[in-house]
Design an enzyme around this catalytic site. Structure first.
Site, PDB file in Angstrom:
ATOM      1  N   GLU A   1       0.889  -1.151   0.128  1.00  0.00           N
ATOM      2  CA  GLU A   1      -0.261   0.062   0.073  1.00  0.00           C
ATOM      3  C   GLU A   1       1.036   1.297  -0.022  1.00  0.00           C
ATOM      4  OE1 GLU A   1      -2.827  -0.153   3.316  1.00  0.00           O
ATOM      5  OE2 GLU A   1      -3.793  -1.966   2.574  1.00  0.00           O
TER       6      GLU A   1
ATOM      7  N   LYS B   1       2.398   4.360   1.347  1.00  0.00           N
ATOM      8  CA  LYS B   1       2.808   4.861   2.691  1.00  0.00           C
ATOM      9  C   LYS B   1       2.638   6.495   2.611  1.00  0.00           C
ATOM     10  CE  LYS B   1       5.972   4.502   6.464  1.00  0.00           C
ATOM     11  NZ  LYS B   1       5.642   5.856   7.344  1.00  0.00           N
TER      12      LYS B   1
ATOM     13  N   ARG C   1      -1.318   9.858  11.364  1.00  0.00           N
ATOM     14  CA  ARG C   1      -2.273   9.011  11.374  1.00  0.00           C
ATOM     15  C   ARG C   1      -3.346   9.166  12.317  1.00  0.00           C
ATOM     16  NH1 ARG C   1      -0.125   3.057  12.833  1.00  0.00           N
ATOM     17  NH2 ARG C   1      -1.869   1.755  12.810  1.00  0.00           N
TER      18      ARG C   1
ATOM     19  N   ARG D   1      -1.988   9.265  16.704  1.00  0.00           N
ATOM     20  CA  ARG D   1      -1.072   7.964  17.030  1.00  0.00           C
ATOM     21  C   ARG D   1      -0.696   7.776  18.477  1.00  0.00           C
ATOM     22  NH1 ARG D   1       3.882   6.109  17.418  1.00  0.00           N
ATOM     23  NH2 ARG D   1       4.781   5.110  15.674  1.00  0.00           N
TER      24      ARG D   1
ATOM     25  N   PHE E   1      -6.941   2.855   5.891  1.00  0.00           N
ATOM     26  CA  PHE E   1      -6.208   1.892   5.531  1.00  0.00           C
ATOM     27  C   PHE E   1      -6.586   0.833   6.389  1.00  0.00           C
ATOM     28  CE2 PHE E   1      -3.403   4.345   8.386  1.00  0.00           C
ATOM     29  CZ  PHE E   1      -3.095   3.699   9.059  1.00  0.00           C
TER      30      PHE E   1
ATOM     31  N   ARG F   1       4.758  -3.521  17.064  1.00  0.00           N
ATOM     32  CA  ARG F   1       5.734  -3.336  16.079  1.00  0.00           C
ATOM     33  C   ARG F   1       6.144  -4.631  15.583  1.00  0.00           C
ATOM     34  NH1 ARG F   1       7.907   1.259  13.690  1.00  0.00           N
ATOM     35  NH2 ARG F   1       7.840   2.385  15.733  1.00  0.00           N
TER      36      ARG F   1
ATOM     37  N   LYS G   1       7.619  -1.574   6.395  1.00  0.00           N
ATOM     38  CA  LYS G   1       7.680  -0.280   5.493  1.00  0.00           C
ATOM     39  C   LYS G   1       8.848  -0.408   4.735  1.00  0.00           C
ATOM     40  CE  LYS G   1       8.991   1.996   9.690  1.00  0.00           C
ATOM     41  NZ  LYS G   1       8.989   3.078  10.637  1.00  0.00           N
TER      42      LYS G   1
END
Ligand code: ATP
Length: 588
Positions: A251, A253, A258, A273, A343, A420, A426
């Protein structure tokens, strides 16, 4: 419950820097706490009344606190101010003067109850508008007049935002697992409840009242932000595809902020975030969610991106800074409009989707969103080809994005709240150039400037976050990349975080001139990571006796105000970057 029980526990917790001891002390306190008020006690130990996302702060200025103390102790303001300037801590000032007062007064003392303290602070926090200052002062003076010296110390630190016992969320979760979950093994389950609610108080209450059975049934609720899932990083499409089992959905970025949009009927709240409400900054985005999300109830994630009014092109993250203001939002909104790129879907009409696989979440997301010019589902491409991934990456850059987020489409591709992990990887442009990579580091100290920078900070001491130990380990000294504006702005930004000594969670062999409570996060571009005898980041993990340091750091100009200190680059990530760098050198 007497407030004295809490004050005693605080005193012991404050005296230790060891996390295990701190946990044990907290376990003791939580066991002594009646179950029906455990949420309140949990908030109080962190110097709060509610979870952060509620956004209600007690917010008593030092001056007002001094006035209340003067009233309760019979001393003069000026006298107390003088004491404060020599002692430096309002809590200790209160303890000292209340001790003296005790020796001179007679008569029965009322014992101060925890609930009374909590409720009074709550009333103070809710007072706004004219007359607020006067009533806050009266409430506080009332409490102090019954408080023991030790209680007064902690009450004053709490109301002025200086409690700082250093009890991190993770420590509370450990303590809850031990006190009510049957042992440390329960931590993972309890942590998940926290990750999908961001409310340590509610979690504490459920585990204390209903045990692990209650925690297992814990559900996502609209208007309680879910802690965000984060991405790992890799520097080549080959590695990415391999890690994701040969296929993924890539996707764009998007380079914005966010937001986690919560909607119930017409009511919409956008969380950042850091799980703070940012609806006020983005009234247009609120409107977009209200009008373009079909579901009655939903929690969706999106990147909020500034767009050029004239060309409709996407603008970089920095442009959103114009929206970070209290006044003139309407003008800023017209000048710097935003678009939403959705997303993820975490909850839709009564169904918690966090444990569903990503392809299903995406399908439900597309169903829930009515697309138009300003609201779209993130552009994506399913692929198993390195070449295609590379091309899509170039396309993303061309379109003003930072790169790609490659997502797992496996059956296990759940939403890993608060973690994470390797479900999202990413792929950004900077990772492609040999030894350059941006990191987000926490300012923990500063050194006075000389020459041209006399009077300002010459360099900042920056740290990475060690998640396992919950500490901040220094990794570099940053002195370049600052504009004149930054040099002016930094001391202002850092002022409220200054502490008289090195905070217990900071690991450093260097002695900074000024220490800060870890708070401000800056984006830094480093040239290379090296082994270091000075810095303590990831000490001993590559070589015994050595830590890791970032050489030639330069501030990129990005203040990562969307990140809390605990969201900074971790020491483990620095190790990973160091290893990648070795690989690249080896390959060259
Ligand atoms: P960085 O420092 O690289 O901006 P980060 O540390 O803020 O990243 P990461 O987990 O590393 O967070 O990167 C994921 C971020 O990318 C998300 O927080 C989100 O804001 C942003 N993002 C943009 N587009 C997407 C997308 N399509 N899917 C998921 N996240 C996206």
């Amino acid at each position: 419950m007497d407030y004295a029980v809490i004050a005693d526990a605080y005193e012991k917790i404050e005296a230790t820097t060891k996390r295990l001891e701190m946990t044990d002390l907290l376990v003791d306190l939580l066991k002594k706490t009646p179950k029906n008020v455990i949420a309140k006690v949990v908030y109080l130990t962190q110097g709060k009344l509610y979870p952060d996302f509620v956004g209600l702060e007690i917010g008593v200025a030092e001056k007002l606190a001094i006035k209340a103390l003067a009233k309760a102790s019979g001393r003069k303001d000026i006298e107390l101010l003088q004491l404060l300037s020599t002692i430096g801590d309002i809590g200790e000032v209160a303890e000292e003067v209340m001790k003296k007062k005790k020796q001179t007064t007679f008569g029965a003392q009322k014992t101060l109850k925890m609930l009374e303290v909590y409720e009074t602070l709550d009333r103070m926090a809710n007072k706004t508008g004219s007359g607020a200052v006067g009533s806050k002062m009266a409430f506080l003076a009332g409490l102090l007049s019954y408080a023991s010296p030790k209680e007064a110390k902690f009450i004053l630190r709490t109301v002025t935002g200086n409690l700082r016992l250093g009890i991190a969320d993770m420590t509370v979760l450990d303590a809850l697992a031990i006190a009510y979950g049957g042992g440390k093994e329960a931590r993972e389950l309890i942590e998940r409840a926290y990750n999908i609610s961001s409310d340590l108080g509610r979690v504490a209450n459920v585990v204390a009242e209903k045990g692990l059975a209650g925690i297992k049934k814990f559900q996502v609720v609209v208007f309680e932000p879910i802690r965000p899932m984060l991405a790992e990083r890799l520097s080549s499409p080959e590695e990415i595809l391999e890690k994701l089992g040969g296929k993924c959905v890539a996707e764009y970025k998007y380079d914005g902020e966010r937001v986690q949009a919560h909607k119930k009927g017409n009511e919409v709240v956008l969380y950042s975030r850091r799980m703070e409400s940012i609806s006020d900054q983005y009234p247009d985005a609120v409107e977009l969610v209200r009008n373009n999300v079909n579901a009655e109830e939903a929690i969706l994630e999106a990147e909020c991106v500034a767009v050029d009014v004239e060309t409709g092109e996407l603008l970089p993250f920095q442009e959103l800074m114009h929206r970070r203001r209290k006044y003139g939002v309407k003008e800023a909104m017209e000048q710097y409009p935003v678009s939403l790129f959705m997303f993820d879907a975490l909850y839709v009409d009564g169904k918690d989707l966090t444990l569903d696989a990503y392809p299903l979440r995406r399908t439900l997301l597309e169903k829930a969103v009515k697309e138009n010019d300003r609201v779209k589902a993130a552009k994506q491409r399913k692929t198993s080809s390195v070449k295609e991934l590379e091309e899509f990456f170039e396309e993303a850059i061309e379109d003003g994005c930072e790169g790609l987020i490659c997502k797992s489409v496996g059956a296990d591709s759940v939403y890993q709240a608060g973690a994470r992990g390797w479900m999202w990887i990413k792929y950004k442009r900077d990772y492609k150039s040999e030894m350059t990579d941006t990191v987000d580091l926490v300012v923990v100290g500063a050194f006075h400037g000389r020459g041209k920078r006399a009077g300002a900070y010459g360099a900042l001491l920056l740290a990475a976050y060690n998640k396992e130990a919950d500490t901040f380990e220094t990794v570099t000294k940053l002195g370049t990349g600052f504009t004149d504006d930054d040099l002016k702005k930094l001391p202002e930004l850092l002022r409220e975080h200054v502490v008289p000594r090195k905070p217990s969670r900071v690991q450093s062999t260097l002695a900074a001139d000024v220490w800060f409570e870890p708070n401000v996060v800056l984006e830094v571009l480093g040239a290379e990571i090296t082994l270091s005898p000075i810095h303590l980041c990831a000490l001993n993990s590559i070589r015994k006796g050595s830590g890791l340091a970032i050489r030639f750091p330069r501030f990129t100009g990005k203040y990562r105000t969307d990140k809390a200190a605990e969201d900074a680059t971790t020491s483990a990530e620095v190790v990973e970057m160091y290893r990648n760098q070795l690989k690249q050198i080896g390959a060259a």
